[in-house]
Write a protein that holds these residues in place. Structure first.
Motif, PDB file in Angstrom:
ATOM      1  N   ARG A 182       0.873  -1.329  -0.141  1.00 55.00           N
ATOM      2  CA  ARG A 182      -0.221  -0.003   0.155  1.00 55.00           C
ATOM      3  C   ARG A 182       0.787   1.218   0.051  1.00 55.00           C
ATOM      4  N   THR A 183       1.838   1.266   0.618  1.00 57.41           N
ATOM      5  CA  THR A 183       2.689   2.316   1.122  1.00 57.41           C
ATOM      6  C   THR A 183       3.504   2.812  -0.233  1.00 57.41           C
ATOM      7  N   ASP A 184       4.205   1.777  -0.798  1.00 58.82           N
ATOM      8  CA  ASP A 184       5.310   1.686  -1.655  1.00 58.82           C
ATOM      9  C   ASP A 184       4.775   1.474  -2.945  1.00 58.82           C
ATOM     10  N   HIS A 185       3.551   0.873  -3.317  1.00 58.35           N
ATOM     11  CA  HIS A 185       3.073   0.681  -4.589  1.00 58.35           C
ATOM     12  C   HIS A 185       1.682   1.181  -4.793  1.00 58.35           C
ATOM     13  N   ASP A 186       1.216   1.577  -3.738  1.00 63.14           N
ATOM     14  CA  ASP A 186      -0.309   2.123  -4.059  1.00 63.14           C
ATOM     15  C   ASP A 186      -1.019   0.717  -4.569  1.00 63.14           C
ATOM     16  N   VAL A 187      -0.824  -0.413  -4.002  1.00 64.81           N
ATOM     17  CA  VAL A 187      -1.691  -1.525  -4.672  1.00 64.81           C
ATOM     18  C   VAL A 187      -2.221  -2.157  -3.109  1.00 64.81           C
ATOM     19  N   THR A 188      -3.407  -2.365  -3.070  1.00 65.09           N
ATOM     20  CA  THR A 188      -4.163  -2.711  -1.953  1.00 65.09           C
ATOM     21  C   THR A 188      -4.757  -4.238  -2.027  1.00 65.09           C
ATOM     22  N   LEU A 189      -4.051  -5.248  -1.156  1.00 60.88           N
ATOM     23  CA  LEU A 189      -4.465  -6.325  -0.936  1.00 60.88           C
ATOM     24  C   LEU A 189      -5.303  -6.926   0.274  1.00 60.88           C
ATOM     25  N   SER A 190      -5.750  -7.893   0.433  1.00 60.80           N
ATOM     26  CA  SER A 190      -6.416  -8.345   1.614  1.00 60.80           C
ATOM     27  C   SER A 190      -5.480  -9.265   2.328  1.00 60.80           C
ATOM     28  N   THR A 191      -5.735  -9.526   3.593  1.00 56.76           N
ATOM     29  CA  THR A 191      -4.733 -10.547   4.430  1.00 56.76           C
ATOM     30  C   THR A 191      -5.972 -11.411   4.810  1.00 56.76           C
ATOM     31  N   GLY A 192      -5.570 -12.274   5.654  1.00 57.08           N
ATOM     32  CA  GLY A 192      -6.484 -13.421   5.999  1.00 57.08           C
ATOM     33  C   GLY A 192      -7.569 -13.035   7.082  1.00 57.08           C
ATOM     34  N   PHE A 193      -8.547 -14.181   7.657  1.00 53.54           N
ATOM     35  CA  PHE A 193      -9.193 -13.805   8.529  1.00 53.54           C
ATOM     36  C   PHE A 193      -8.839 -14.507   9.652  1.00 53.54           C
ATOM     37  N   GLY A 194      -9.303 -14.290  11.111  1.00 51.37           N
ATOM     38  CA  GLY A 194      -9.068 -15.059  12.249  1.00 51.37           C
ATOM     39  C   GLY A 194      -7.643 -15.352  12.658  1.00 51.37           C
ATOM     40  N   ASP A 195      -7.460 -16.776  12.455  1.00 49.00           N
ATOM     41  CA  ASP A 195      -6.290 -17.401  12.882  1.00 49.00           C
ATOM     42  C   ASP A 195      -5.327 -17.281  11.810  1.00 49.00           C
ATOM     43  N   LEU A 196      -6.027 -16.953  10.558  1.00 45.74           N
ATOM     44  CA  LEU A 196      -5.079 -16.941   9.245  1.00 45.74           C
ATOM     45  C   LEU A 196      -4.872 -15.331   9.110  1.00 45.74           C
ATOM     46  N   ALA A 197      -5.049 -14.313   9.847  1.00 44.49           N
ATOM     47  CA  ALA A 197      -4.899 -13.283   9.400  1.00 44.49           C
ATOM     48  C   ALA A 197      -3.500 -12.583   9.232  1.00 44.49           C
ATOM     49  N   ASP A 198      -2.396 -13.096   9.791  1.00 48.99           N
ATOM     50  CA  ASP A 198      -1.257 -12.804   9.097  1.00 48.99           C
ATOM     51  C   ASP A 198      -0.522 -13.713   8.455  1.00 48.99           C
ATOM     52  N   ASP A 199      -1.107 -14.855   7.998  1.00 46.44           N
ATOM     53  CA  ASP A 199      -0.630 -15.892   7.556  1.00 46.44           C
ATOM     54  C   ASP A 199      -1.096 -16.244   5.823  1.00 46.44           C
ATOM     55  N   VAL A 200      -2.084 -15.352   5.442  1.00 47.29           N
ATOM     56  CA  VAL A 200      -2.423 -15.368   4.056  1.00 47.29           C
ATOM     57  C   VAL A 200      -2.611 -13.952   3.391  1.00 47.29           C
ATOM     58  N   LEU A 201      -2.177 -13.979   2.453  1.00 39.64           N
ATOM     59  CA  LEU A 201      -2.157 -12.781   1.493  1.00 39.64           C
ATOM     60  C   LEU A 201      -3.007 -12.952   0.418  1.00 39.64           C
ATOM     61  N   ARG A 202      -4.137 -12.159   0.149  1.00 38.99           N
ATOM     62  CA  ARG A 202      -5.120 -12.571  -0.666  1.00 38.99           C
ATOM     63  C   ARG A 202      -5.158 -11.517  -1.940  1.00 38.99           C
ATOM     64  N   VAL A 203      -5.079 -12.002  -3.167  1.00 41.95           N
ATOM     65  CA  VAL A 203      -5.200 -10.940  -4.405  1.00 41.95           C
ATOM     66  C   VAL A 203      -6.467 -11.393  -4.925  1.00 41.95           C
ATOM     67  N   GLY A 204      -7.433 -10.438  -5.235  1.00 42.50           N
ATOM     68  CA  GLY A 204      -8.747 -10.633  -5.819  1.00 42.50           C
ATOM     69  C   GLY A 204      -8.584 -10.273  -7.356  1.00 42.50           C
ATOM     70  N   HIS A 205      -8.742 -11.375  -8.315  1.00 40.89           N
ATOM     71  CA  HIS A 205      -8.680 -11.000  -9.643  1.00 40.89           C
ATOM     72  C   HIS A 205     -10.106 -11.472  -9.906  1.00 40.89           C
ATOM     73  N   MET A 206     -11.292 -10.684  -9.586  1.00 45.91           N
ATOM     74  CA  MET A 206     -12.465 -11.035  -9.787  1.00 45.91           C
ATOM     75  C   MET A 206     -13.248  -9.674 -10.398  1.00 45.91           C
ATOM     76  N   GLY A 207     -14.259  -9.894 -11.311  1.00 47.03           N
ATOM     77  CA  GLY A 207     -15.103  -8.653 -11.818  1.00 47.03           C
ATOM     78  C   GLY A 207     -14.064  -7.951 -12.711  1.00 47.03           C
ATOM     79  N   TYR A 208     -14.063  -6.691 -12.570  1.00 44.35           N
ATOM     80  CA  TYR A 208     -13.199  -5.684 -13.283  1.00 44.35           C
ATOM     81  C   TYR A 208     -11.944  -5.880 -13.140  1.00 44.35           C
ATOM     82  N   ASN A 209     -11.225  -6.431 -11.993  1.00 47.82           N
ATOM     83  CA  ASN A 209     -10.067  -6.714 -11.756  1.00 47.82           C
ATOM     84  C   ASN A 209      -9.432  -8.103 -12.353  1.00 47.82           C
ATOM     85  N   ALA A 210     -10.386  -8.968 -12.916  1.00 48.34           N
ATOM     86  CA  ALA A 210      -9.821 -10.085 -13.541  1.00 48.34           C
ATOM     87  C   ALA A 210      -9.119  -9.551 -14.926  1.00 48.34           C
ATOM     88  N   ASP A 211      -8.200  -9.308 -14.833  1.00 45.57           N
ATOM     89  CA  ASP A 211      -7.385  -8.390 -15.979  1.00 45.57           C
ATOM     90  C   ASP A 211      -6.068  -9.043 -16.008  1.00 45.57           C
TER      91      ASP A 211
END
Length: 352
Positions: free
Chosen positions: A304-333
């Motif tokens: 976010r700070t260096d590249h202006d790209v926002t991704l999501s992390t995981g939920f719950g116990d996986l909060a710091d163990d999973v990084l999620r890229v959304g290639h859905m809808g308009y972003n399936a490009d």
């Protein structure tokens, strides 16, 4: 650049539609026409003649309303799960007085079909719930074996297809209540939950005569006015514009575009030493969840700070163990995926 698995970035025509002059949904015939057109277009995406309901609320409203409308106190509900949202269905069932029987597996495993078969053989159930795409883990579940078993045992089904509808084929013709949402593969603003309801499900809901007000699907069925409350007119208009883009492209082409974006994302990930959290064969075409133990939050911040790209992390116990890229809808490009993965490569060099 917003590359999260919902809300997604909005196409220009959707942003323009959201900026149109406000229609009053209670008195303006033009809104009624737009709403009818929206339901017809959603029916084409769903690929079913079942009645379409468009609720004014985020996707979770659709999940809760489906349970609140179909589960009576004391009902036994089979909650098939291998992820956080599958588990969440059991919580909803218990809140509305049902008995939730959770048939679950670890989050990186497939749906537990053998355990499901034993469970169904051991007792009767009034309803079943499951999830097509578990967004937090990037898993796309094959629902066919479970649907076969539920059909055999005459158990109606409620399915969360929020993160797959419009980006991957969903077996909606075999599902009694199938739930989607505006902010995922449709790439419209968040705020609308959509669902189809089969005739059998309506019969169950009418017999149940649910007590809740806003989380009740029954007021939407057979009403003199197609929406029982003041609707979210700007969001309706924006979602219709998003569906126009999807239908003009053609569903098969849309699904191919999602598969290609997912393939590229995972190929680039492997080059960086990253693997999907679930087995690649069960990874969704709409979201990739990379396993990055202990580094997800730091990578998210660096991107976010260096590249202006926002991704999501995981939920719950996986909060710091999973990084999620959304290639859905308009972003399936593929170009957006390339830019995202270039940024991730740079971020990995700076995060231990």
């Amino acid at each position: 650049m917003l590359m999260t698995p919902g809300p997604t970035a909005l196409p220009p025509s959707v942003r323009e539609a959201a900026g149109e002059e406000l229609l009053n949904p209670d008195v303006d015939p033009a809104f009624a026409d737009r709403y009818d057109a929206l339901k017809r277009k959603l029916g084409r995406v769903y690929g079913t003649d079942d009645e379409v309901v468009v609720l004014g609320g985020e996707g979770i409203l659709g999940l809760e309303a489906a349970v609140a409308s179909t589960v009576a106190p004391g009902d036994r509900v089979c909650c098939l799960s291998n992820g956080p949202y599958g588990d969440g269905f059991a919580d909803f069932v218990e809140r509305y007085g049902g008995e939730a029987v959770l048939v679950d597996a670890d989050y990186d495993d497939p749906l537990p079909i053998d355990a499901l078969e034993r469970t169904l053989d051991d007792g009767d159930f009034d309803l079943a719930t499951m999830v097509h795409c578990e967004t937090p883990t990037g898993t796309l579940n094959d629902l066919t074996p479970a649907l076969d078993l539920f059909d055999t045992h005459d158990v109606p089904t409620v399915v969360d297809a929020v993160s797959s509808l419009g980006g991957a084929p969903v077996p909606t013709d075999r599902i009694d209540v199938a739930i989607g949402a505006s902010q995922k593969c449709f790439s419209a603003p968040p705020g609308l939950a959509v669902c189809t309801v089969s005739d059998a499900a309506w019969e169950r809901i009418e017999a149940r005569d649910p007590d809740p007000l806003y989380t009740n699907l029954l007021p939407w069925h057979g009403a003199e006015q197609p929406y029982p409350y003041t609707h979210l007119s700007t969001l309706v208009v924006a979602l219709e514009a998003a569906l126009d883009l999807l239908l003009d492209e053609g569903l098969d082409a849309v699904y191919d575009r999602h598969r290609e974006a997912a393939r590229l994302c995972r190929e680039r990930g492997r080059e960086l030493g990253l693997e999907p959290f679930p087995d690649p064969e069960r990874s969704s075409p709409t979201v990739t969840a990379f396993a990055v133990p202990g580094r997800a939050t730091a990578l998210q911040e660096r991107l976010r700070t260096d590249h202006d790209v926002t991704l999501s992390t995981g939920f719950g116990d996986l909060a710091d163990d999973v990084l999620r890229v959304g290639h859905m809808g308009y972003n399936a490009d593929v170009e957006k995926v390339e830019r995202t993965m270039d940024a991730l490569a740079a971020a990995l060099d700076r995060v231990d």
